[in-house]
Design a protein around this motif. Structure first.
Motif, PDB file in Angstrom:
ATOM      1  N   VAL A 127      -1.024   7.503  -7.378  1.00  0.00           N
ATOM      2  CA  VAL A 127      -1.355   5.594  -7.538  1.00  0.00           C
ATOM      3  C   VAL A 127      -0.734   4.986  -6.590  1.00  0.00           C
ATOM      4  CG1 VAL A 127      -0.827   4.159  -9.278  1.00  0.00           C
ATOM      5  CG2 VAL A 127      -2.472   6.267  -9.778  1.00  0.00           C
ATOM      6  N   ASN A 128       0.826   5.317  -6.154  1.00  0.00           N
ATOM      7  CA  ASN A 128       2.005   4.123  -5.306  1.00  0.00           C
ATOM      8  C   ASN A 128       0.542   4.740  -3.852  1.00  0.00           C
ATOM      9  OD1 ASN A 128       3.706   3.638  -6.482  1.00  0.00           O
ATOM     10  ND2 ASN A 128       4.807   5.220  -6.640  1.00  0.00           N
ATOM     11  N   SER A 129       0.107   5.701  -3.645  1.00  0.00           N
ATOM     12  CA  SER A 129      -0.399   5.979  -2.540  1.00  0.00           C
ATOM     13  C   SER A 129      -0.973   4.744  -2.089  1.00  0.00           C
ATOM     14  CB  SER A 129      -0.614   7.307  -2.436  1.00  0.00           C
ATOM     15  OG  SER A 129      -0.887   7.261  -1.194  1.00  0.00           O
ATOM     16  N   ASN A 130      -2.214   5.297  -3.221  1.00  0.00           N
ATOM     17  CA  ASN A 130      -3.392   4.107  -3.146  1.00  0.00           C
ATOM     18  C   ASN A 130      -2.850   2.757  -3.389  1.00  0.00           C
ATOM     19  OD1 ASN A 130      -6.372   5.776  -3.477  1.00  0.00           O
ATOM     20  ND2 ASN A 130      -4.908   7.083  -4.362  1.00  0.00           N
ATOM     21  N   TYR A 131      -1.485   2.610  -4.252  1.00  0.00           N
ATOM     22  CA  TYR A 131      -1.689   0.755  -4.386  1.00  0.00           C
ATOM     23  C   TYR A 131      -1.191  -0.035  -2.828  1.00  0.00           C
ATOM     24  CZ  TYR A 131       1.722  -2.575  -4.968  1.00  0.00           C
ATOM     25  OH  TYR A 131       2.712  -4.050  -4.469  1.00  0.00           O
TER      26      TYR A 131
END
Ligand SMILES: [Zn+2]
Length: 401
Positions: A127-131
């Motif tokens: 999720v962080n990455s996608n964030y």
DNA sequence: CGATTTTGACCGGCGC
DNA sequence: GCGCCGGTCAAAATCG
């Protein structure tokens, strides 16, 4: 001010694309199936597998817990043997059996929870990455119109001085981005940071007015140090906040690895921005406290170290250094991610930098639309008084995939 | 008076 | 181990 930030969040939460993306990532499907069985062996197996790629800490904890349980079993076993001499064996055996069963259950439960924890961790990484990917996307989207406006209205003399060449450079920028990253990353640039500053200046002056994106890479130690090193990244901003409300299932174990790498990179990402400025420091919307100054070896200009003071404990640092001979060029290197929401002006830059770094370093975003990202990444409209932004580069602590 | 800058000391990593 | 080097700390100074 806030609207922009809010915009990001809402977009993140409500976007269908994101949800779909999130749903795509489900790399513990196997675990889930096995978990339903509650079979200890399977869990242990997975656990072990996980342990190799988890952080140091977690592994230790696991070991400790396991040893403790084992000790318990041995104790009970000895007790049993001593009591068995009395004669009442069947009931004791039964009791013992029950106990062992209980213990096994507890252990299984624990393993399962560990696995769950691990899965959540990976999810968070994803999720962080996608964030970051999305953040970058948003920045690119929000900045393009602004630039266009700036271009159309030529009246602004010093404020928001748009970089002139931008017209056709938009598509180019991104491609240049990637290309340069690929090539320069591959080529061994040992210590670009200092020794080759002259070269970079030359490069820069060679194409003044054109956006140059470089990827400097400072290899630290071995590649081995990337897997672990997950120690409480204080640099992680809000994403953790909105993450909690949902527990999406993930898939695609291939993306998993990439995501982890990406996150590791983002955490240690360094983004250096070179600007043409007479002022000693460009205003980027953050508050900085100077905490050091050193003379670089190769050039007479000192290098200043700043730390973000917008929030207590914000890990973001930046160092400002003037280029060796062309004093008009100011190199600002940002490191880390902010602990706190940024003012929108700063967001234009910082989010761009971090996000761009993520894109740069990961090469391609996991399970994200590559097409839309081709928009212009380089921040153009900046704070009033900010100079032309010339270059933006990111560095990874280890060779990128 | 609090925040920030200055500036030398200090420290860990790295190569010899 | 030693010294260099990049980076950080922290006490004193300075600023507003
Ligand atoms: Zn900050």
């Amino acid at each position: 001010m806030d609207p922009v930030d809010h915009h990001i969040v809402s977009l993140v939460q409500s976007s269908d694309g994101i949800k779909r993306v999130v749903n795509e990532m489900d790399f513990f499907a196997d675990d889930r199936s096995s978990k339903q069985h509650d079979k200890a062996d399977d869990d242990v197996h997975h656990h072990h597998h996980v342990k190799t790629e988890t952080e140091h800490h977690g592994a230790d904890q696991d070991d400790d817990v396991n040893t403790g349980l084992n000790l318990l079993t041995t104790n009970s076993a000895s007790e049993k043997s001593s009591v068995a001499g009395d004669g009442i064996t069947s009931s004791q055996n039964l009791k013992e059996k029950q106990r062992v069963n209980q213990l096994a259950d507890v252990r299984a439960e624990l393993d399962r929870i560990n696995a769950e924890n691990q899965r959540l961790k990976l999810t968070l990484n994803q999720v962080n990455s996608n964030y970051y990917a999305l953040q970058m996307h948003l920045v690119s989207l929000t900045q393009r119109p602004r630039n266009r406006i700036a271009e159309s209205s030529e009246a602004n003399t010093q404020m928001n001085r748009p970089i002139e060449e931008k017209t056709h450079g938009e598509g180019m920028a991104a491609r240049q981005f990637m290309d340069l990253v690929q090539t320069e990353t591959k080529a061994e640039n040992d210590e670009l940071s200092e020794s080759s500053s002259e070269d970079r200046c030359q490069e820069l002056s060679g194409s003044p007015g054109n956006t140059i994106v470089e990827s400097m890479e400072r290899r630290q130690k071995n590649n081995t140090s990337r897997n672990q090193r997950e120690d409480t990244p204080e640099g992680l901003p809000h994403p953790a906040g909105w993450l909690s409300n949902k527990g999406p299932k993930f898939n695609n174990s291939k993306d998993n690895e990439q995501t982890q790498q990406t996150m590791a990179m983002i955490r240690k990402a360094r983004v250096s921005v070179r600007a043409r400025s007479e002022a000693s420091m460009i205003s980027d919307g953050c508050q900085w406290r100077k905490y050091g100054q050193k003379m670089a070896k190769g050039n007479p200009c000192p290098r200043a170290y700043y730390r973000c003071t917008m929030a207590t404990g914000c890990p973001v640092r930046k160092q400002v250094q003037r280029c060796a001979e062309d004093r008009t060029i100011l190199v600002t290197t940002y490191e880390g991610n902010h602990n706190h929401p940024l003012p929108p002006a700063a967001m234009a830059m910082a989010s761009t930098t971090s996000a761009a770094a993520s894109t740069l370093l990961s090469g391609s975003m996991p399970s994200a639309d590559h097409g839309i990202m081709n928009s212009n990444i380089v921040p153009k409209g900046m704070l009033p008084g900010s100079p032309n932004l010339i270059t933006l580069s990111a560095s990874a602590p280890f060779p990128t995939v």
